[in-house]
Scaffold this motif. Structure first.
Motif, PDB file in Angstrom:
ATOM      1  N   LYS A 152       0.622  14.337  21.843  1.00 46.62           N
ATOM      2  CA  LYS A 152       0.776  12.934  21.433  1.00 46.62           C
ATOM      3  C   LYS A 152      -0.139  12.615  20.249  1.00 46.62           C
ATOM      4  CE  LYS A 152       0.834   8.268  23.404  1.00 46.62           C
ATOM      5  NZ  LYS A 152      -0.037   7.610  22.449  1.00 46.62           N
ATOM      6  N   GLU A 156       0.944  11.521  16.432  1.00 47.66           N
ATOM      7  CA  GLU A 156       0.505  10.258  15.850  1.00 47.66           C
ATOM      8  C   GLU A 156      -0.235  10.443  14.536  1.00 47.66           C
ATOM      9  OE1 GLU A 156      -1.844   8.488  18.874  1.00 47.66           O
ATOM     10  OE2 GLU A 156      -0.134   7.694  19.996  1.00 47.66           O
ATOM     11  N   GLU A 183      13.638   1.200  11.394  1.00 49.43           N
ATOM     12  CA  GLU A 183      13.482   1.286  12.846  1.00 49.43           C
ATOM     13  C   GLU A 183      12.723   2.545  13.259  1.00 49.43           C
ATOM     14  OE1 GLU A 183      14.337  -0.950  15.275  1.00 49.43           O
ATOM     15  OE2 GLU A 183      14.671  -2.253  13.556  1.00 49.43           O
ATOM     16  N   ARG A 186       9.038   2.000  12.467  1.00 50.26           N
ATOM     17  CA  ARG A 186       8.426   1.050  13.379  1.00 50.26           C
ATOM     18  C   ARG A 186       8.109   1.707  14.724  1.00 50.26           C
ATOM     19  NH1 ARG A 186      12.035  -3.366  16.179  1.00 50.26           N
ATOM     20  NH2 ARG A 186      12.470  -1.468  17.359  1.00 50.26           N
ATOM     21  N   ASP A 187       9.057   2.485  15.254  1.00 50.63           N
ATOM     22  CA  ASP A 187       8.838   3.120  16.558  1.00 50.63           C
ATOM     23  C   ASP A 187       7.828   4.255  16.469  1.00 50.63           C
ATOM     24  OD1 ASP A 187      10.532   1.375  17.723  1.00 50.63           O
ATOM     25  OD2 ASP A 187      12.228   2.728  17.887  1.00 50.63           O
ATOM     26  N   ALA A 190       4.472   2.649  16.654  1.00 51.96           N
ATOM     27  CA  ALA A 190       4.186   2.111  17.978  1.00 51.96           C
ATOM     28  C   ALA A 190       4.144   3.191  19.050  1.00 51.96           C
ATOM     29  CB  ALA A 190       5.240   1.059  18.352  1.00 51.96           C
ATOM     30  N   GLY A 191       4.477   4.436  18.673  1.00 50.62           N
ATOM     31  CA  GLY A 191       4.488   5.516  19.647  1.00 50.62           C
ATOM     32  C   GLY A 191       5.635   5.400  20.632  1.00 50.62           C
ATOM     33  N   GLN A 192       6.738   4.798  20.205  1.00 47.79           N
ATOM     34  CA  GLN A 192       7.870   4.601  21.073  1.00 47.79           C
ATOM     35  C   GLN A 192       8.999   5.585  20.743  1.00 47.79           C
ATOM     36  OE1 GLN A 192       8.773   0.452  20.441  1.00 47.79           O
ATOM     37  NE2 GLN A 192       7.267  -0.229  21.957  1.00 47.79           N
ATOM     38  N   THR A 193      10.012   5.603  21.578  1.00 47.58           N
ATOM     39  CA  THR A 193      11.158   6.495  21.385  1.00 47.58           C
ATOM     40  C   THR A 193      12.350   5.685  20.909  1.00 47.58           C
ATOM     41  OG1 THR A 193      10.362   7.963  23.131  1.00 47.58           O
ATOM     42  CG2 THR A 193      12.672   8.175  22.481  1.00 47.58           C
ATOM     43  N   LEU A 194      13.009   6.172  19.880  1.00 46.53           N
ATOM     44  CA  LEU A 194      14.186   5.492  19.331  1.00 46.53           C
ATOM     45  C   LEU A 194      15.442   6.270  19.711  1.00 46.53           C
ATOM     46  CD1 LEU A 194      15.485   3.338  17.449  1.00 46.53           C
ATOM     47  CD2 LEU A 194      15.182   4.988  15.588  1.00 46.53           C
TER      48      LEU A 194
END
Length: 199
Positions: A152, A156, A183, A186-187, A190-194
């Motif tokens: 992770k 990052e 998009e 942005r993800d 934020a460490g998110q999954t798209l």
């Protein structure tokens, strides 16, 4: 007759209600919803671990008991005899943090199972553990997530820097392409999954 399954929200609400009922009946010296937090280093990574124990009780002899309550739909005695591994792991983490915070040499861990809808139908299992043993358990659990944490951090840093330097391979982009790139960026930040679906 088979009853329709309850929603996750309804199950969570029932769990909260029965937790509060048990906690309210524990008597003096019992502190409900105790926030616990520790910061420690494992390998090259510093972890911040926190949680909220269902209850902590200080005995007259100076000893401490920490309780984790789990609501179940089956016979609570079944789980008290054969506790779920994840429940034990959670309670061991709380026990370690409490020992570290209070400078305890031992602590009593109580895992309580209660049947949903009946606070009187409960069963528990107690175990007295040393601070040293709980720390060993805690470190071994951190070691299990260490590879994922390292991955992770790399994503990052390295991947984000690579994305910053990336150039669009064409002179201009169509609006949908611009939306997709925005998009993704942005993800990534934020460490998110798209999840994207393209024709």
């Amino acid at each position: 007759t088979r009853l329709p399954p309850k929603s996750a929200w309804a199950r969570a609400s029932e769990g909260r209600d029965i937790h509060r009922e048990l906690q309210d009946g524990r008597g003096g010296g019992y502190h409900a919803e105790v926030f616990l937090r520790t910061v420690c280093k494992c390998g090259d990574i510093t972890f911040s671990v926190s949680g909220r124990a269902d209850g902590v009780c200080a005995g007259e002899d100076g000893g401490f008991l920490i309780e984790e309550i789990k609501s179940v739909t089956r016979d609570p005695a079944f789980y008290a005899v054969s506790p779920r591994e994840a429940d034990l792991a959670q309670l061991a983490c709380y026990g370690h943090i409490l020992c570290e915070t209070k400078h305890l040499s031992t602590v009593t861990l109580r895992l309580t199972y209660v049947r949903v809808g009946s606070a009187d139908d409960e069963a528990h299992a107690d175990a007295v553990m040393t601070a040293e043993h709980l720390r060993d358990l805690f470190v071994s659990m951190l070691a299990l997530v260490l590879p994922r944490a390292a991955d992770k951090i790399e994503r990052e840093t390295t991947f984000r820097d690579t994305a910053k330097a990336a150039l669009f391979p064409y002179p201009s982009m169509r609006p949908p392409q611009e939306d997709m790139i925005r998009e993704c960026w942005r993800d990534m930040r934020a460490g998110q999954t798209l999840f994207a679906q393209a024709p």
